[in-house]
Design an enzyme around this catalytic site. Structure first.
Site, PDB file in Angstrom:
ATOM      1  CE1 TYR B 250      42.919  35.628  36.560  1.00 36.05           C
ATOM      2  CE2 TYR B 250      42.092  36.541  38.614  1.00 36.05           C
ATOM      3  CZ  TYR B 250      42.307  35.460  37.788  1.00 36.05           C
ATOM      4  OH  TYR B 250      41.918  34.223  38.168  1.00 36.05           O
ATOM      5  CG  HIS B 258      37.371  38.437  42.599  1.00 34.99           C
ATOM      6  ND1 HIS B 258      37.533  37.096  42.881  1.00 34.99           N
ATOM      7  CD2 HIS B 258      36.927  39.005  43.742  1.00 34.99           C
ATOM      8  CE1 HIS B 258      37.203  36.874  44.125  1.00 34.99           C
ATOM      9  NE2 HIS B 258      36.838  38.009  44.679  1.00 34.99           N
ATOM     10  CE  LYS B 289      35.213  35.094  37.098  1.00 30.32           C
ATOM     11  NZ  LYS B 289      35.540  35.911  38.260  1.00 30.32           N
TER      12      LYS B 289
END
Lengths: 159, 314
Positions: B250, B258, B289
């Site tokens: 993070y 997120h 991601k």
């Protein structure tokens, strides 16, 4: 005598095999060039050729060339997506092979953006971008609405 | 030392801990240290942090952990859990490393331990005295009001000739002769202090608590190096079991952001099946991601990071 008949037969009918011999890849100039690079892994050379065909014929990339990477003993491709676009390196690999991080770093060390292309046995190609360092992902697109306690309310209504 | 942690840390969503902890401010002996010692308790091989102050201190050091305890007032759910905070192996090692450097500060304390305990004892006895006095006053008040109630009831029912004189007389008697017995004193047991105070046992635990090097697999070594490097770059890290990686990275506190990256720790020369590489990259792109291949170069060499992204070339 037999030779004469064969010759006449072939000149009379023009069949598909003449235009597209079943081993056309083996005669393709780029394939022959890749062979001349003296990379032992035949499967990798074949994969490299398939990627070459995809980049040039399907995606119309420019200035696509093949070269040998001595540290990894593989055929690499280099090309531009469009005229004037920056040069990129492409690493084609057959799907059953392995990849280690050091090889990736080696290819990245050439200084161009790297695409890994994995070639399946049915010639499916999967491209993946590899970059040095931390690349922040794209944020979610579209409007982000705060639904608040809607979920809670919905569950409540069910009872 | 105002060691009363407020509910600040705990009232943010997702980490609801109900009870604020009264840390017994008077009993603590320490002068303010720059890096407070975090009490870590090993339960088997699991590292747990029990005190709220320690959980907060760990958070400030960048160690997130995960809450695994039940909430006393909401026991039959696991949507929101409370203390203890369970630390992962890498988090435990990081904290121990940090605290090992602070050990010299701790070692100076033992000389004053005798004085410390003296001060604590005196403080405790003082508290008991004041508590006893307050309670005896309250007990007397209650006796008087009970008496008045009884007298008032009798007056209504009976109608005797001397109600007022009798009452005041009896109240006076009560004032003079009332004795609140010591055995009836209610004593508060501070469970916060029980067993978790600054005693030498805690220090020996922290100094000896390194998991044995024989247990450490080579893979856990590389994981720890990646963890430490990411932490030094200011990222917050949690475990990424749900995403098929080693860590979730993070850019700030997990409560506010997120995750941006799924970190996969591999050795530089480890052979990865290509299908696995594609699978993890595709998964990463599905959850927005970037997959990060992390390889430590060596014990002192920097860590190499490569970002994998779905190319979008259909």
């Amino acid at each position: 005598m037999n030779e004469v008949t064969e010759m006449t037969e072939s000149t009379d009918t023009l069949c598909v095999d003449d235009l597209f011999p079943h081993n056309w890849i083996l005669h393709h100039p780029m394939y022959l060039r890749m062979q001349s690079l003296d990379v032992e892994d035949g499967a990798q050379v074949h994969a490299a050729f398939l990627v070459y065909m995809d980049l040039t014929e399907v995606r119309h990339w420019k200035d696509v060339s093949s070269l040998k990477c001595p540290e990894l003993q593989v055929v690499l491709l280099e090309g531009r997506e469009k005229e004037g676009a920056p040069m990129q390196s492409i690493l084609p690999l057959p799907v059953h092979q392995y990849l280690n991080h050091k090889s990736v770093r080696t290819v990245l060390g050439r200084g161009f953006p790297v695409l890994l292309c994995v070639v399946a046995s049915d010639s499916t190609l999967v491209y993946q971008r590899m970059t040095d360092g931390f690349v922040t992902p794209d944020p979610p697109a579209g409007q982000i609405q705060d639904h608040g306690r809607r979920q809670h309310r919905k569950r409540h209504q069910q009872h | 030392m105002d060691a009363t942690p407020t509910a600040e840390l705990t009232s943010t969503p997702g980490q609801h801990v109900v009870e604020p902890l009264q840390d017994g401010g008077g009993g603590h002996s320490t002068s303010r240290r720059p890096d407070p010692l975090i009490g870590i308790h090993l339960c088997g091989s699991t590292a747990l942090v029990w005190r709220t102050a320690d959980v907060r201190a760990a958070r400030e050091a960048g160690v997130v952990g995960s809450l695994v305890g039940a909430l006393p007032r909401q026991p039959r759910q696991n949507g929101r859990l409370g203390r203890p905070l369970q630390l992962g192996l890498e988090e435990l090692r990081l904290l121990l490393e940090k605290q090992a450097s602070g050990d010299d500060i701790e070692s100076s304390a033992p000389n004053s331990e005798g004085e410390v305990q003296q001060a604590e004892t005196e403080c405790y006895e003082e508290e008991q005295r004041s508590s006893f006095e307050a309670q005896s006053i309250l007990a007397l008040e209650e006796r008087k009001s009970a008496l008045l109630r009884a007298m008032g009831g009798a007056k209504q029912g009976g109608g005797t000739s001397q109600p007022d004189g009798g009452v005041s007389g009896r109240l006076e008697v009560l004032d003079q002769s009332f004795v609140f017995p010591r055995s009836a004193v209610a004593v508060q047991l501070r469970t916060a202090r029980a067993g978790l105070s600054h005693c030498s046992d805690e220090r020996t635990l922290l100094s000896a608590a390194q998991p044995g090097s024989s247990q450490r697999a080579p893979r856990s070594e590389s994981r720890f190096q990646v963890f430490r490097d990411l932490r030094q770059r200011g990222y917050y890290i949690t475990s990424a079991g749900k995403f098929g990686g080693d860590f979730l990275v993070y850019p700030g506190d997990p409560l506010r952001f997120h995750a941006h990256f799924i970190a996969v720790c591999v050795a530089l020369d480890e052979q990865l099946p290509l299908v696995d590489v594609l699978a993890v990259a595709r998964l990463g792109s599905n959850v927005k991601k970037t997959v990060l291949l992390c390889s430590p170069g060596g014990p002192t060499a920097p860590v190499h990071y490569t970002s994998l992204q779905w190319s979008g070339m259909v």
